[in-house]
Design an enzyme around this catalytic site. Structure first.
Site: not given
Length: 366
Positions: A125, A194, A302, A330
Site C-alpha cells: 500500500h 480500503h 481484492q 478493494e
C-alpha cells in the site's frame, strides 16, 4: 409537504435522483497543527463522511429492513483515534501502489526502483508513508468532495511527481469514487479504497455475510502473498464465489490459498474488459437485510476477510476489532503488476492519465 414527498417518490421511481446535501466542518488538527476537515454527504438513505487525512471514508450509515440506521463500516469518532491506527488502512485511499510489490522492487525502462518494505519482505500500500498517511487538499462539490494530493518525485522511492485526484460523490444509494492520476516521469500507480465493511452495523463478525464475486479466476500467491503470475480457475475451490456463499462457509478449509493468509486475502480477476464499468461483488447480510453492490472499471478486486484484525484496535462504542470483524473489497489492478508483464499494466507515463471508477451501492432486501 405531501406534494413534495410524492414528487420525491416519483423522482426515485423514475430513476431521477436528487442531489446529495454536502457540508464541511473541522475534524481537528494534525500533530503539526494542520487542519483536518470532514465532509458529510447525505442522501435520502445514505450518509457518508470523508476526512482529508488519508482521503478516507470514516462513517457510512444506512437503514436496515426495519428502518434502523447504523454505521456499516469499522471506524472511530475522533481524529486522534484515526491517527493512532497506523496499520489497518481503514477507509483510506492507499497508494501510490495499493496492494503488494514483491521485495518492494520493480523496473521501468531498465531502471530499478526500491520502495521500503513494510510487509515482511514486500512493500504494501505504498510503503510506511503511503497516501493513507497524507493530508489531502479538498474542494466541495454539489454532490460530494474532490481531494487532491501531490506526491513528490522519489516519494517512498517511487519516481515522478504524481498528482492524484479522488472524488467521492453520493447520488441516491450510490457512493461513487473516481480516481485520476498524472505524472511527470514514468512511474507505477494503483489507487484503491480500503474500507472495512460490516453490514450488521453491530459488534458481530462478518462470517455470515453472503458474498458473490463476479470473477471466474483469481491470482494464486506465494507464502508472502505475492502472485505467482498464474490465473487459476476458481472452479471446485473455496475461492468460487460465482454463486452466493457465506464468507465463513469455507474460510477454514484446508486449501493452501486460505491457510497461508489465515483467510481470504486474494485478488479476483473480474469478468469483463478493463476500463469498462462492470459488476465486481454483491454482498447480503441476512439479519439486517442490508446489501452492498460493487461495480468498477478496474480489472480486479481484492477480497480481504479481516484476517489480521487482532483486538488491539477499539472502535466506536468500545467495540474491539477482532479477526473477521470487517471485510474489504478493494477494486484494483493486480498485486505485483510491475513485476508481471502478463498482468494489466500499472505503468503511467507523462501525458497519460490513469483513471478508474468504483461505485458502492447500498440497499435493502426485505
Amino acid at each position: 409537504m405531501l406534494k413534495r414527498t410524492l414528487f420525491v417518490l416519483l423522482l426515485v421511481s423514475a430513476g431521477i435522483v436528487a442531489h446529495a446535501e454536502v457540508t464541511r466542518a473541522s475534524f481537528g488538527n494534525m500533530p503539526d497543527g494542520r487542519a483536518v476537515d470532514v465532509f458529510t454527504l447525505t442522501s435520502r438513505n445514505v450518509e457518508a463522511k470523508v476526512i482529508t487525512y488519508g482521503a478516507r471514508l470514516i462513517d457510512i450509515r444506512t437503514p436496515d429492513r426495519n428502518g434502523k440506521i447504523a454505521d456499516v463500516m469499522l471506524g472511530y469518532d475522533t481524529l486522534p483515534e484515526w491517527l493512532a491506527d497506523r496499520g489497518s488502512y481503514n477507509g483510506s485511499i492507499v497508494g501510490r501502489y495499493g496492494n503488494r510489490i514483491a521485495n518492494g522492487r520493480f523496473t521501468i525502462d531498465g531502471k530499478e526502483y526500491q520502495v521500503p518494505p513494510n510487509d515482511g519482505p514486500n512493500a504494501l500500500h505504498g510503503g510506511r508513508g503511503g497516501f493513507d498517511k497524507k493530508l489531502w487538499t479538498a474542494k466541495q462539490l454539489p454532490d460530494g468532495v474532490e481531494l487532491t494530493l501531490v506526491s513528490p518525485d522519489g516519494d517512498m522511492g517511487l519516481p515522478g511527481t504524481l498528482t492524484a485526484q479522488v472524488t467521492y460523490t453520493l447520488k441516491g444509494n450510490a457512493l461513487k469514487i473516481d480516481y485520476k492520476a498524472t505524472t511527470d516521469k514514468p512511474t507505477v500507480v494503483n489507487l484503491t479504497n480500503h474500507t472495512y465493511f460490516n453490514l450488521t452495523g453491530t459488534d458481530e463478525d462478518v462470517l455470515g455475510h453472503q458474498l458473490i464475486i463476479h470473477g471466474d479466476r483469481y491470482t494464486p500467491t506465494s507464502k508472502t502473498l505475492i502472485p505467482t503470475g498464474k490465473l487459476d480457475s476458481v472452479a471446485n475451490t473455496p475461492m468460487d464465489f460465482r454463486t452466493s456463499h457465506t464468507i465463513g462457509e469455507r474460510i477454514a478449509a484446508p486449501f493452501e490459498a486460505l491457510t497461508m493468509g489465515g483467510g481470504y486475502d486474494h485478488n479476483w480477476v473480474l469478468n469483463g474488459p478493463d476500463g469498462v464499468l462492470k459488476p465486481a461483488a454483491d454482498v447480503y447480510e441476512p439479519k439486517s437485510g442490508r446489501t452492498l453492490k460493487v461495480t468498477t472499471t478496474q480489472p480486479g478486486v481484492q477480497f480481504y476477510s479481516g484476517n489480521f484484525l487482532n483486538g488491539m484496535l477499539t472502535g466506536r462504542g468500545g467495540i474491539k476489532y477482532t479477526k473477521h470483524m470487517g471485510f474489504c473489497l478493494e477494486t484494483q489492478h493486480f498485486p505485483d503488476s510491475p513485476n508481471e508483464p502478463s498482468f494489466p499494466s500499472t505503468v503511467l507515463r507523462p501525458g497519460q492519465t490513469a483513471s478508474s471508477t468504483t461505485i458502492f451501492t447500498f440497499g435493502i432486501k426485505k
